[in-house]
Motif scaffolding. Structure first.
Motif, PDB file in Angstrom:
ATOM      1  N   ALA A  45       0.871  -1.180   0.000  1.00 35.52           N
ATOM      2  CA  ALA A  45       0.000   0.000   0.000  1.00 35.52           C
ATOM      3  C   ALA A  45       0.901   1.221   0.000  1.00 35.52           C
ATOM      4  CB  ALA A  45      -0.916  -0.002   1.220  1.00 35.52           C
ATOM      5  N   SER A  46       1.077   1.821  -1.156  1.00 36.13           N
ATOM      6  CA  SER A  46       1.934   3.006  -1.258  1.00 36.13           C
ATOM      7  C   SER A  46       1.831   3.611  -2.644  1.00 36.13           C
ATOM      8  CB  SER A  46       3.405   2.657  -0.987  1.00 36.13           C
ATOM      9  OG  SER A  46       4.257   3.747  -1.338  1.00 36.13           O
TER      10      SER A  46
ATOM     11  N   ALA B 232       2.781  -7.510  -9.140  1.00 34.32           N
ATOM     12  CA  ALA B 232       2.713  -6.570  -8.015  1.00 34.32           C
ATOM     13  C   ALA B 232       1.316  -5.978  -7.965  1.00 34.32           C
ATOM     14  CB  ALA B 232       3.739  -5.468  -8.179  1.00 34.32           C
ATOM     15  N   THR B 233       0.669  -6.078  -6.808  1.00 31.92           N
ATOM     16  CA  THR B 233      -0.646  -5.477  -6.609  1.00 31.92           C
ATOM     17  C   THR B 233      -0.476  -4.325  -5.630  1.00 31.92           C
ATOM     18  OG1 THR B 233      -1.677  -7.648  -6.931  1.00 31.92           O
ATOM     19  CG2 THR B 233      -3.042  -5.901  -5.973  1.00 31.92           C
ATOM     20  N   VAL B 234      -0.739  -3.112  -6.105  1.00 34.29           N
ATOM     21  CA  VAL B 234      -0.490  -1.905  -5.312  1.00 34.29           C
ATOM     22  C   VAL B 234      -1.818  -1.252  -4.949  1.00 34.29           C
ATOM     23  CG1 VAL B 234       0.667   0.334  -5.243  1.00 34.29           C
ATOM     24  CG2 VAL B 234       1.709  -1.577  -6.502  1.00 34.29           C
ATOM     25  N   PHE B 235      -2.004  -1.007  -3.653  1.00 34.15           N
ATOM     26  CA  PHE B 235      -3.243  -0.394  -3.165  1.00 34.15           C
ATOM     27  C   PHE B 235      -3.017   1.088  -2.875  1.00 34.15           C
ATOM     28  CE2 PHE B 235      -3.970  -4.839  -2.575  1.00 34.15           C
ATOM     29  CZ  PHE B 235      -5.345  -5.002  -2.692  1.00 34.15           C
ATOM     30  N   LEU B 236      -3.950   1.900  -3.356  1.00 33.51           N
ATOM     31  CA  LEU B 236      -3.903   3.341  -3.160  1.00 33.51           C
ATOM     32  C   LEU B 236      -5.292   3.852  -2.785  1.00 33.51           C
ATOM     33  CD1 LEU B 236      -2.009   4.477  -6.404  1.00 33.51           C
ATOM     34  CD2 LEU B 236      -1.037   4.204  -4.143  1.00 33.51           C
ATOM     35  N   PRO B 237      -5.367   4.967  -2.063  1.00 35.75           N
ATOM     36  CA  PRO B 237      -6.683   5.582  -1.858  1.00 35.75           C
ATOM     37  C   PRO B 237      -7.199   6.164  -3.178  1.00 35.75           C
ATOM     38  CG  PRO B 237      -4.943   6.978  -0.965  1.00 35.75           C
ATOM     39  CD  PRO B 237      -4.290   5.686  -1.364  1.00 35.75           C
ATOM     40  N   THR B 238      -8.491   6.341  -3.279  1.00 43.63           N
ATOM     41  CA  THR B 238      -9.082   6.865  -4.510  1.00 43.63           C
ATOM     42  C   THR B 238      -8.637   8.293  -4.798  1.00 43.63           C
ATOM     43  OG1 THR B 238     -11.033   7.571  -3.254  1.00 43.63           O
ATOM     44  CG2 THR B 238     -11.126   5.408  -4.303  1.00 43.63           C
TER      45      THR B 238
ATOM     46  N   ALA C 157       2.079  -2.799 -12.696  1.00 42.09           N
ATOM     47  CA  ALA C 157       1.381  -3.112 -11.449  1.00 42.09           C
ATOM     48  C   ALA C 157      -0.128  -3.189 -11.653  1.00 42.09           C
ATOM     49  CB  ALA C 157       1.696  -2.066 -10.390  1.00 42.09           C
ATOM     50  N   ASP C 158      -0.770  -4.051 -10.874  1.00 41.77           N
ATOM     51  CA  ASP C 158      -2.221  -4.098 -10.765  1.00 41.77           C
ATOM     52  C   ASP C 158      -2.594  -3.109  -9.670  1.00 41.77           C
ATOM     53  OD1 ASP C 158      -4.884  -4.625 -10.386  1.00 41.77           O
ATOM     54  OD2 ASP C 158      -4.622  -6.729  -9.814  1.00 41.77           O
ATOM     55  N   VAL C 159      -3.134  -1.945 -10.059  1.00 39.99           N
ATOM     56  CA  VAL C 159      -3.422  -0.877  -9.096  1.00 39.99           C
ATOM     57  C   VAL C 159      -4.866  -0.983  -8.628  1.00 39.99           C
ATOM     58  CG1 VAL C 159      -3.458   1.611  -8.686  1.00 39.99           C
ATOM     59  CG2 VAL C 159      -1.723   0.612 -10.205  1.00 39.99           C
ATOM     60  N   ARG C 160      -5.054  -1.035  -7.317  1.00 35.10           N
ATOM     61  CA  ARG C 160      -6.401  -1.100  -6.729  1.00 35.10           C
ATOM     62  C   ARG C 160      -6.639   0.192  -5.940  1.00 35.10           C
ATOM     63  NH1 ARG C 160      -7.633  -6.812  -6.089  1.00 35.10           N
ATOM     64  NH2 ARG C 160      -6.431  -7.880  -7.717  1.00 35.10           N
ATOM     65  N   LEU C 161      -7.679   0.924  -6.281  1.00 32.68           N
ATOM     66  CA  LEU C 161      -8.018   2.172  -5.592  1.00 32.68           C
ATOM     67  C   LEU C 161      -9.124   1.884  -4.582  1.00 32.68           C
ATOM     68  CD1 LEU C 161      -8.014   4.543  -8.700  1.00 32.68           C
ATOM     69  CD2 LEU C 161      -6.184   4.179  -7.029  1.00 32.68           C
ATOM     70  N   VAL C 162      -8.811   2.097  -3.294  1.00 35.26           N
ATOM     71  CA  VAL C 162      -9.738   1.719  -2.223  1.00 35.26           C
ATOM     72  C   VAL C 162      -9.789   2.824  -1.169  1.00 35.26           C
ATOM     73  CG1 VAL C 162     -10.269   0.048  -0.414  1.00 35.26           C
ATOM     74  CG2 VAL C 162      -9.194  -0.724  -2.545  1.00 35.26           C
ATOM     75  N   GLY C 163     -11.005   3.306  -0.881  1.00 34.51           N
ATOM     76  CA  GLY C 163     -11.178   4.253   0.218  1.00 34.51           C
ATOM     77  C   GLY C 163     -10.621   5.637  -0.070  1.00 34.51           C
TER      78      GLY C 163
ATOM     79  N   TYR D 189      -5.174   6.720   3.145  1.00 31.28           N
ATOM     80  CA  TYR D 189      -4.144   5.684   3.068  1.00 31.28           C
ATOM     81  C   TYR D 189      -4.497   4.501   3.968  1.00 31.28           C
ATOM     82  CZ  TYR D 189       0.250   3.251   3.839  1.00 31.28           C
ATOM     83  OH  TYR D 189       1.198   2.276   3.961  1.00 31.28           O
ATOM     84  N   ALA D 190      -5.053   4.761   5.139  1.00 31.66           N
ATOM     85  CA  ALA D 190      -5.388   3.678   6.077  1.00 31.66           C
ATOM     86  C   ALA D 190      -6.352   2.677   5.435  1.00 31.66           C
ATOM     87  CB  ALA D 190      -5.998   4.258   7.356  1.00 31.66           C
ATOM     88  N   ASP D 191      -7.263   3.175   4.603  1.00 26.91           N
ATOM     89  CA  ASP D 191      -8.209   2.280   3.919  1.00 26.91           C
ATOM     90  C   ASP D 191      -7.468   1.386   2.922  1.00 26.91           C
ATOM     91  OD1 ASP D 191     -10.370   3.561   5.230  1.00 26.91           O
ATOM     92  OD2 ASP D 191     -10.408   5.122   3.693  1.00 26.91           O
ATOM     93  N   ALA D 192      -6.544   2.001   2.176  1.00 28.36           N
ATOM     94  CA  ALA D 192      -5.767   1.232   1.209  1.00 28.36           C
ATOM     95  C   ALA D 192      -4.900   0.192   1.910  1.00 28.36           C
ATOM     96  CB  ALA D 192      -4.897   2.169   0.372  1.00 28.36           C
ATOM     97  N   LEU D 193      -4.333   0.568   3.039  1.00 28.52           N
ATOM     98  CA  LEU D 193      -3.493  -0.359   3.797  1.00 28.52           C
ATOM     99  C   LEU D 193      -4.306  -1.541   4.303  1.00 28.52           C
ATOM    100  CD1 LEU D 193      -0.801  -1.105   5.112  1.00 28.52           C
ATOM    101  CD2 LEU D 193      -1.430   0.339   7.060  1.00 28.52           C
ATOM    102  N   ALA D 194      -5.487  -1.276   4.818  1.00 26.32           N
ATOM    103  CA  ALA D 194      -6.347  -2.359   5.316  1.00 26.32           C
ATOM    104  C   ALA D 194      -6.718  -3.308   4.174  1.00 26.32           C
ATOM    105  CB  ALA D 194      -7.607  -1.779   5.957  1.00 26.32           C
ATOM    106  N   ALA D 195      -7.008  -2.753   3.014  1.00 25.60           N
ATOM    107  CA  ALA D 195      -7.353  -3.586   1.857  1.00 25.60           C
ATOM    108  C   ALA D 195      -6.150  -4.408   1.408  1.00 25.60           C
ATOM    109  CB  ALA D 195      -7.847  -2.701   0.716  1.00 25.60           C
TER     110      ALA D 195
END
Length: 336
Positions: free
Chosen positions: A90-91, A110-116, A131-137, A140-146
């Motif tokens: 998550a970064s 690589a699956t990278v989580f980011l906030p929307t 990278a497979d980018v996933r936008l969640v929440g 940053y805390a939301d992306a980290l949890a995901a």
């Protein structure tokens, strides 16, 4: 907790050799930094110190983070602990870019989580590294949890921006390369956020008998506060360099390195960070992050701030990254 050792850094150096760009050193110009700290009663001739700028911002992905990411994935490949689901982090910053780049180099997903709210340019750059980018929440805390949930459910290997021994050891390879070029180096100056770069560099520096100047913005002082308290503590994060140095607390690994090695903790104000970054542009046409300028500010800020090399002292200042918008660096006098 794994305590980082010089053996970890040496193993990392072997793993990343040929996979990262060796750091380039450039001598600082006369007057570019403040040198020659003298005792008022010392009447000996003043022998000026020598300062090199370690141009690590020319590293793959634009920061030192490529070293740790490459070491992390390579070590797991060697140990046959690299899962089919690949790696995840998550970064949206330098760590995410480095993870995506290293994974692409190794043929790993690589699956990278980011906030929307992540800037589109960051998302595009991450996708450019495959990278497979996933936008969640929204935060940053939301992306980290995901990200954590994704790792738990798929078995993907979770990486970290700084608080992991393989990440820190990879960062420490930077100091190994510097001392190969300057064997009699006295001091290395490095900016500190969460402490991954610092922990690796300080561990290698202790082996080589090199002093470490750990530089933080006055209002992003996670390591400085941890040293004072004797344990990691939460700090306020409020600095122009907070995008890269804005860790709320330093890692235990970083604190351990600070307590063990010859370390000087230095705080610099934001206006001096901005001034140092601008000076690099004006004098060298180099655009670095505020985090990289934080290290240089230790040698350009007037007293009582900063660090003054002594007579004859050989110093390397790590310019750690250049993932920045250079739009604020141009001045009217440049146009003409």
């Amino acid at each position: 907790m794994h305590q980082l050792t010089y053996g970890d850094v040496k193993a990392a150096a072997d793993r990343v050799a040929g996979r990262v760009r060796p750091v380039t050193l450039a001598p600082a110009d006369a007057g570019e930094v403040r040198v020659g700290r003298r005792d008022a009663l010392d009447d000996r001739p003043d022998e000026p110190g020598t300062v090199w700028l370690a141009l690590e911002f020319m590293q793959h992905t634009g920061s030192f983070k490529a070293r740790g990411a490459q070491n992390f994935i390579q070590a797991h490949r060697e140990a046959k602990t690299l899962p089919g689901a690949g790696v995840t982090i998550a970064s949206g910053g330098n760590a995410g870019l480095a993870c995506a780049w290293a994974a692409q180099q190794q043929g790993v997903t690589a699956t990278v989580f980011l906030p929307t709210t992540a800037p589109a340019v960051k998302v595009a750059r991450l996708r450019g590294f495959g990278a497979d980018v996933r936008l969640v929440g929204a935060e940053y805390a939301d992306a980290l949890a995901a990200c954590e949930d994704f790792a738990a459910t798929t078995g993907a290997l979770a990486s970290h921006a700084y608080d992991h021994p393989l990440i820190a050891a990879g960062a420490g390879t930077l100091l190994e390369e510097i001392v190969q070029q300057v064997p009699d180096l006295d001091t290395v100056v490095v900016a500190v956020g969460g402490g991954g770069l610092f922990a690796g560099v300080a561990t290698a520096a202790q082996h080589h008998g090199v002093r470490v100047v750990a530089v933080e913005p006055e209002n992003c002082r996670a390591l400085n506060a941890a040293i004072g308290a004797g344990r990691p503590v939460d700090v306020t994060v409020d600095s122009v360099a907070a995008d890269a140095l804005g860790a709320r607390r330093a890692s235990r690994m970083a604190l351990h390195a600070a307590q063990r090695a010859d370390v000087h903790s230095v705080l610099v104000p934001d206006d001096e960070i901005v001034r140092a970054r601008q000076a690099l542009w004006d004098q060298r046409r180099v655009a670095v992050e505020h985090a990289a300028a934080t290290a240089l500010a230790a040698l350009t800020a007037p007293q009582p701030h900063g660090y003054r090399p002594g007579a004859g002292e050989k110093v390397a200042v790590v310019l750690c990254g250049a993932n920045t918008d250079p739009g604020d660096l141009a001045r009217p006098v440049d146009q003409g």
